[in-house]
Design a protein around this motif. Structure first.
Motif, PDB file in Angstrom:
ATOM      1  N   ASP A   1      34.291  83.441  24.726  1.00 31.76           N
ATOM      2  CA  ASP A   1      35.171  82.429  24.140  1.00 31.76           C
ATOM      3  C   ASP A   1      36.214  81.961  25.155  1.00 31.76           C
ATOM      4  OD1 ASP A   1      33.851  82.510  21.719  1.00 31.76           O
ATOM      5  OD2 ASP A   1      35.304  83.865  20.771  1.00 31.76           O
ATOM      6  N   ALA A   2      36.774  82.906  25.907  1.00 31.97           N
ATOM      7  CA  ALA A   2      37.783  82.557  26.907  1.00 31.97           C
ATOM      8  C   ALA A   2      37.188  81.700  28.015  1.00 31.97           C
ATOM      9  CB  ALA A   2      38.391  83.830  27.493  1.00 31.97           C
ATOM     10  N   ILE A   3      35.985  82.050  28.458  1.00 30.75           N
ATOM     11  CA  ILE A   3      35.331  81.274  29.512  1.00 30.75           C
ATOM     12  C   ILE A   3      35.047  79.853  29.035  1.00 30.75           C
ATOM     13  CG2 ILE A   3      33.165  81.028  30.794  1.00 30.75           C
ATOM     14  CD1 ILE A   3      33.155  84.088  31.104  1.00 30.75           C
ATOM     15  N   LEU A   4      34.550  79.713  27.823  1.00 28.32           N
ATOM     16  CA  LEU A   4      34.259  78.378  27.288  1.00 28.32           C
ATOM     17  C   LEU A   4      35.537  77.562  27.134  1.00 28.32           C
ATOM     18  CD1 LEU A   4      31.590  79.396  24.635  1.00 28.32           C
ATOM     19  CD2 LEU A   4      31.176  78.085  26.728  1.00 28.32           C
ATOM     20  N   HIS A   5      36.604  78.228  26.728  1.00 29.03           N
ATOM     21  CA  HIS A   5      37.888  77.548  26.595  1.00 29.03           C
ATOM     22  C   HIS A   5      38.385  77.070  27.960  1.00 29.03           C
ATOM     23  CE1 HIS A   5      41.920  76.783  24.885  1.00 29.03           C
ATOM     24  NE2 HIS A   5      42.371  77.267  26.030  1.00 29.03           N
ATOM     25  N   ALA A   6      38.334  77.956  28.951  1.00 33.62           N
ATOM     26  CA  ALA A   6      38.796  77.589  30.292  1.00 33.62           C
ATOM     27  C   ALA A   6      37.896  76.534  30.921  1.00 33.62           C
ATOM     28  CB  ALA A   6      38.854  78.836  31.177  1.00 33.62           C
TER      29      ALA A   6
ATOM     30  N   LYS B   1      48.998  86.049  32.508  1.00 34.35           N
ATOM     31  CA  LYS B   1      48.813  84.871  33.364  1.00 34.35           C
ATOM     32  C   LYS B   1      47.745  83.950  32.781  1.00 34.35           C
ATOM     33  CE  LYS B   1      47.311  83.502  38.014  1.00 34.35           C
ATOM     34  NZ  LYS B   1      46.811  83.979  39.331  1.00 34.35           N
ATOM     35  N   PHE B   2      46.627  84.514  32.344  1.00 29.21           N
ATOM     36  CA  PHE B   2      45.568  83.693  31.763  1.00 29.21           C
ATOM     37  C   PHE B   2      46.079  82.990  30.506  1.00 29.21           C
ATOM     38  CE2 PHE B   2      41.821  82.713  29.276  1.00 29.21           C
ATOM     39  CZ  PHE B   2      40.905  82.271  30.234  1.00 29.21           C
ATOM     40  N   ALA B   3      46.823  83.712  29.679  1.00 30.27           N
ATOM     41  CA  ALA B   3      47.363  83.126  28.451  1.00 30.27           C
ATOM     42  C   ALA B   3      48.330  81.987  28.776  1.00 30.27           C
ATOM     43  CB  ALA B   3      48.057  84.197  27.619  1.00 30.27           C
ATOM     44  N   ASP B   4      49.162  82.174  29.786  1.00 29.69           N
ATOM     45  CA  ASP B   4      50.136  81.148  30.152  1.00 29.69           C
ATOM     46  C   ASP B   4      49.462  79.896  30.701  1.00 29.69           C
ATOM     47  OD1 ASP B   4      52.176  82.818  29.386  1.00 29.69           O
ATOM     48  OD2 ASP B   4      52.671  83.480  31.422  1.00 29.69           O
ATOM     49  N   VAL B   5      48.447  80.078  31.555  1.00 28.49           N
ATOM     50  CA  VAL B   5      47.818  78.939  32.216  1.00 28.49           C
ATOM     51  C   VAL B   5      46.846  78.205  31.299  1.00 28.49           C
ATOM     52  CG1 VAL B   5      46.278  78.253  34.115  1.00 28.49           C
ATOM     53  CG2 VAL B   5      48.108  79.921  34.521  1.00 28.49           C
ATOM     54  N   PHE B   6      46.065  78.970  30.530  1.00 28.41           N
ATOM     55  CA  PHE B   6      45.002  78.357  29.742  1.00 28.41           C
ATOM     56  C   PHE B   6      45.285  78.299  28.234  1.00 28.41           C
ATOM     57  CE2 PHE B   6      42.815  79.773  33.604  1.00 28.41           C
ATOM     58  CZ  PHE B   6      42.216  78.570  33.977  1.00 28.41           C
ATOM     59  N   GLY B   7      46.380  78.922  27.805  1.00 20.81           N
ATOM     60  CA  GLY B   7      46.721  78.857  26.394  1.00 20.81           C
ATOM     61  C   GLY B   7      45.739  79.582  25.494  1.00 20.81           C
ATOM     62  N   TRP B   8      45.195  80.679  25.979  1.00 19.44           N
ATOM     63  CA  TRP B   8      44.227  81.455  25.200  1.00 19.44           C
ATOM     64  C   TRP B   8      44.550  82.937  25.361  1.00 19.44           C
ATOM     65  CZ3 TRP B   8      40.736  85.391  25.388  1.00 19.44           C
ATOM     66  CH2 TRP B   8      39.767  85.450  24.380  1.00 19.44           C
TER      67      TRP B   8
END
Length: 294
Positions: A190-195, A266-273
């Protein structure tokens, strides 16, 4: 968007195929067409897949066996990963590389962040770290996602092992002095598809770099096992008691990090996930395994 993921049978590849949306076509590319140990196969296989983004998920993951097969582990995890990134660069597309908590030695008191010094304890971690470096050098449009304690309804993993052992015995001994973030491969997908949806439209690829992507919350292996088995019992599956043991009581050829906790801020901040809380994610996988007897 067309997303090519390396490997046919890996947990992340299988999860990406399942989680693919109407606007995303996921194509798995694996052996024999694409073999990381045979670098001459990589470009042609990816070119035929016609990807908009490449997800480099295939890897040598036999942590203990790697101690005896260093050359093969590095050929696949370092040179092979670099060739995948190079092929993506030749095709003019980004690459998302899956990496691991094993790049750290586990000595930190607290969750690791992306800027912490790496210091792998064994061949597997060293080969994955070399792969990160090869990917970054081969393709400037890269995301390197370090994850940990991955499980899913697919392939071999800790959750499925605990359920199998619970069906065979009344008590299971599980290490209690190693800590980390259990991470569902379904959530990684899910995270990869979101990014990927964000990166598709980011021509500058300003978000390029290393990120940690792990389940929210932490536990030790024995706590993970207890939660899995309690969920199994609730869903009508096998259950066993868990006995805490020390790492020294369960010797392995390769040394494991005592602390595998990763901060995914960091991932949450940059990609909002942000990853779901690990207990809920684990319960969902156990529910599926028990419902369908996978």
């Amino acid at each position: 968007m067309r997303l090519a993921v390396t490997g046919h049978e890996g947990q992340v590849a299988a999860s990406l195929i399942e989680r693919g949306r109407d606007d995303v076509e996921v194509v798995a590319v694996g052996r024999p067409a694409l073999d990381l140990a045979r670098p001459e196969t990589i470009f042609a296989a990816l070119e035929a897949a016609r990807p908009d983004i490449v997800v480099s998920a295939a890897a040598y993951t036999a942590v203990d066996q790697a101690e005896d097969e260093k050359d093969l582990a590095f050929a696949i995890n370092a040179a092979g990963a670099g060739k995948v990134a190079e092929a993506a660069a030749r095709l003019g597309v980004p690459v998302i590389q899956l990496s691991t908590d094993y790049v750290f030695d586990g000595s930190k008191d607290g969750a690791y962040v992306e800027t912490d010094a790496t210091a792998p304890l064994g061949v597997y971690g060293a080969s994955k770290l070399a792969g990160e470096e090869a990917v970054a050098a081969a393709n400037p449009r890269h995301l390197i996602l370090r994850t940990a304690w991955v499980y899913s309804p697919f392939g071999r993993n800790f959750v499925k092992t605990m359920l199998r052992l619970a069906a065979e015995r009344h008590e299971i001994s599980v290490v209690a002095d190693q800590w980390g973030n259990p991470t569902s491969a379904l959530d990684i997908a899910d995270a990869i598809l979101h990014a990927a949806a964000i990166l598709r439209d980011d021509k500058s690829f300003a978000a390029s770099g290393v990120y940690h992507l792990a389940g929210s919350g932490e536990t030790n292996w024995s706590g993970f096992a207890r939660h899995v088995l309690d969920a199994s019992r609730a869903f009508g599956g096998p259950h066993a008691s868990v006995r805490d043991i020390a790492t020294a009581d369960y010797p392995t050829k390769a040394k494991r990090p005592a602390n595998s906790r990763l901060s995914s801020a960091k991932f949450a901040d940059v990609f909002g996930w942000r990853s779901p809380e690990w207990r809920a994610a684990a319960e969902e996988v156990v529910r599926r395994l028990e419902r369908f007897k996978i």
